[in-house]
Design a protein around this motif. Structure first.
Motif: not given
Length: 76
Positions: A22-23, A27-32, A36-39
Motif C-alpha cells: 500500500l505504501l 496512492e494513500a492520502p498522507l494522513e492514512k 498505515i506506517y505506524k501499524e
C-alpha cells in the motif's frame, strides 16, 4: 496493539507485506499513509519479538544424553 500480539508470525508478516505494498503504491492520502506506517511498525515489532523468542529457544539444544548444550550457528 493487543490484536497484533495474538497474531502468528506468518499472519503478522502477511499484514506487514500488504502494508508495504500500500505504501509503495503511493496512492494513500498522507494522513492514512502515516496511520498505515505506524501499524506497519507495530507489526514489525511483533515479528521481531517472535523471532527473538525463537532465537532464544534455539540457543540451547538437547544433546543425545539429555544435557543442554549451547547452540551456535555460524553465519555465512
Amino acid at each position: 496493539m493487543s490484536e497484533e500480539k495474538e497474531l502468528s508470525f506468518e499472519e503478522a508478516m502477511e499484514k506487514l507485506e500488504s502494508i508495504v505494498e500500500l505504501l509503495e503504491d503511493g496512492e494513500a492520502p498522507l494522513e492514512k499513509a502515516i496511520a498505515i506506517y505506524k501499524e506497519g511498525m507495530d507489526l514489525s515489532r511483533v515479528c521481531h519479538k517472535k523471532l527473538k523468542s525463537v532465537e532464544e529457544q534455539l540457543t540451547q539444544i538437547l544433546r543425545e544424553d539429555g544435557e543442554l548444550a549451547k547452540f551456535t550457528a555460524e553465519e555465512e
